[in-house]
Write a protein that holds these residues in place. Structure first.
Motif, short mmCIF file in Angstrom:
data_model
loop_
_atom_site.label_atom_id
_atom_site.label_comp_id
_atom_site.label_asym_id
_atom_site.label_seq_id
_atom_site.Cartn_x
_atom_site.Cartn_y
_atom_site.Cartn_z
N ARG A 148 0.85 -1.18 0.00
CA ARG A 148 0.00 0.00 0.00
C ARG A 148 0.89 1.25 0.00
NH1 ARG A 148 -3.33 -3.25 -1.00
NH2 ARG A 148 -5.49 -3.39 -0.27
N SER A 149 0.32 2.36 -0.42
CA SER A 149 0.97 3.65 -0.20
C SER A 149 0.57 4.13 1.19
CB SER A 149 0.54 4.66 -1.26
OG SER A 149 -0.87 4.82 -1.24
N GLU A 150 1.43 4.92 1.81
CA GLU A 150 1.13 5.48 3.13
C GLU A 150 1.41 6.98 3.06
OE1 GLU A 150 1.81 3.51 7.19
OE2 GLU A 150 3.50 4.89 7.01
N ILE A 151 0.35 7.76 3.14
CA ILE A 151 0.45 9.22 3.02
C ILE A 151 -0.13 9.83 4.29
CG2 ILE A 151 -0.35 11.24 1.72
CD1 ILE A 151 -0.44 9.37 -0.76
N LYS A 152 0.72 10.49 5.05
CA LYS A 152 0.30 10.99 6.36
C LYS A 152 0.68 12.46 6.54
CE LYS A 152 0.29 6.68 9.02
NZ LYS A 152 0.82 5.99 10.22
N THR A 153 -0.30 13.23 7.03
CA THR A 153 -0.04 14.60 7.42
C THR A 153 0.39 14.61 8.88
OG1 THR A 153 -1.65 15.51 5.87
CG2 THR A 153 -1.10 16.87 7.79
N PRO A 154 1.52 15.23 9.24
CA PRO A 154 1.99 15.21 10.63
C PRO A 154 1.10 16.06 11.53
CG PRO A 154 3.37 16.64 9.27
CD PRO A 154 2.43 15.96 8.32
N GLY A 155 1.16 15.76 12.84
CA GLY A 155 0.48 16.57 13.84
C GLY A 155 -0.98 16.23 14.08
N LEU A 156 -1.48 15.13 13.52
CA LEU A 156 -2.87 14.76 13.76
C LEU A 156 -3.03 14.14 15.15
CD1 LEU A 156 -3.83 13.12 10.33
CD2 LEU A 156 -4.37 15.44 11.13
N PRO A 157 -4.24 14.23 15.74
CA PRO A 157 -4.47 13.57 17.04
C PRO A 157 -4.28 12.06 16.92
CG PRO A 157 -6.23 15.13 16.53
CD PRO A 157 -5.41 14.99 15.29
N PRO A 158 -4.00 11.40 18.05
CA PRO A 158 -3.86 9.93 18.02
C PRO A 158 -5.12 9.25 17.50
CG PRO A 158 -3.10 10.83 20.11
CD PRO A 158 -3.76 11.96 19.39
N TYR A 159 -4.95 8.13 16.87
CA TYR A 159 -6.04 7.29 16.37
C TYR A 159 -6.86 7.99 15.29
CZ TYR A 159 -5.06 5.00 20.85
OH TYR A 159 -4.43 4.40 21.92
N THR A 160 -6.26 8.91 14.56
CA THR A 160 -6.99 9.58 13.49
C THR A 160 -6.16 9.62 12.22
OG1 THR A 160 -6.18 11.82 14.03
CG2 THR A 160 -8.20 11.08 15.14
N ARG A 161 -6.87 9.70 11.10
CA ARG A 161 -6.26 9.98 9.81
C ARG A 161 -7.03 11.11 9.16
NH1 ARG A 161 -3.37 6.04 7.21
NH2 ARG A 161 -2.79 7.81 5.89
N ARG A 162 -6.46 11.65 8.10
CA ARG A 162 -7.07 12.74 7.36
C ARG A 162 -7.62 12.18 6.05
NH1 ARG A 162 -5.29 16.23 3.55
NH2 ARG A 162 -6.14 18.35 3.57
N LEU A 163 -8.88 12.52 5.73
CA LEU A 163 -9.54 11.93 4.57
C LEU A 163 -8.81 12.28 3.27
CD1 LEU A 163 -11.86 10.25 3.44
CD2 LEU A 163 -13.25 12.34 3.36
#
Length: 284
Positions: A148-163
């Motif tokens: 899979r690709s993994e694309i993450k924005t830093p600084g998000l609260p725990p247990y969350t992802r950004r749509l």
């Protein structure tokens, strides 16, 4: 000699090319004999070696680079602050995900791809590997892992992802050809395997995401709006349908089914900044 299995529809080709094969073998024997006569002795033995893994779970370097290019082109639209990595995931219970070694292997180019402890990696750009349509090849057998690709924005609260990040993960994953299904999970998955990144713009594409741990629920949050995903958007839709459970061995979610979810990626009433919140089984 090793046994070679030939499918029934391949017998025609064997019969067709059998005379040609004997001709080639005879010509090769003659050339070798002539060479030995000319040199006055036996030619040195040449050993052709292969990698220890004859059936690797590999991907196209060219396609993965195209996925990286797509991320760079579209990140400003969906994930301006995010970074891209690729991730290896198990699809068999006995798959060893530790000490994985991986290389990019082309006709003349060959270089190592370092893998982080969390089984993520990035690809170095090589025009030579791209031109040679090299393969990204880990030392694991086919159908033992998925990608899979993994694309993450830093600084998000725990247990969350950004749509918006997850929308980009789908688009990059489709462009890079990362889904590793031996067959379609069900007939509904066929289009997902064959389509372009535009598939991710559908109202509810069947692109499977994997959470870090077994899921209890997934909730979308945008401002004051909250919506818990229905059960048929979790667990690869196999929670209530025995027929789907029978097809899990064909899905790259086989051992991760309790972490699997899909999202309404094409529903633009949910903006890219929507939070995807996870509640895990162990939290209960």
């Amino acid at each position: 000699m090793p046994t070679v299995e030939v499918p029934a529809n391949g017998l025609f080709f064997l019969r067709l090319f059998k005379p040609m094969a004997w001709t080639c073998l005879a010509a090769s024997a003659c050339l070798n004999a002539a060479a030995q006569d000319k040199t006055g002795g036996n030619l040195p033995t040449v050993t052709i070696s292969a990698k220890a893994n004859p059936d690797p779970v590999e991907k196209s370097y060219r396609k993965m680079i195209r996925g990286m290019d797509l991320f760079e082109q579209e990140r400003g639209l969906h994930s301006p602050d995010a970074s891209l990595r690729f991730k290896l995931l198990p699809r068999r219970p006995d798959t060893d995900m530790q000490r994985i070694e991986m290389e990019v292997v082309g006709t003349t180019v060959d270089f190592v791809v370092p893998i982080a402890p969390d089984q993520t990696f990035t690809l170095a750009r090589s025009q030579q590997a791209y031109d040679e349509n090299a393969q990204v090849s880990p030392n694991r057998r086919a159908q033992s892992m998925t990608w899979r690709s993994e694309i993450k924005t830093p600084g998000l609260p725990p247990y969350t992802r950004r749509l918006g990040d997850l929308r980009m993960e789908c688009r990059v994953g489709m462009e890079a050809g990362l889904i590793s299904n031996r067959s379609n999970i069900v007939g509904r998955m066929v289009k997902a395997l064959l389509d372009t990144p535009a598939y991710c713009d559908r109202q509810a594409p069947l692109y499977l995401f994997f959470a870090d741990r077994p899921l209890f629920s997934v909730t979308l949050v945008a401002g004051q709006r909250r919506e818990i995903l229905p059960i048929d958007m979790l667990y690869a839709a196999a929670s209530d349908d025995p027929k789907l459970k029978d097809e899990l061995p064909y899905c790259d979610c086989e051992v991760l089914v309790d972490r699997t979810y899909v999202l309404p990626l094409g529903d633009r009433s949910w903006p890219d900044d929507t939070r995807v919140e996870f509640e895990y089984m162990e939290d209960e």
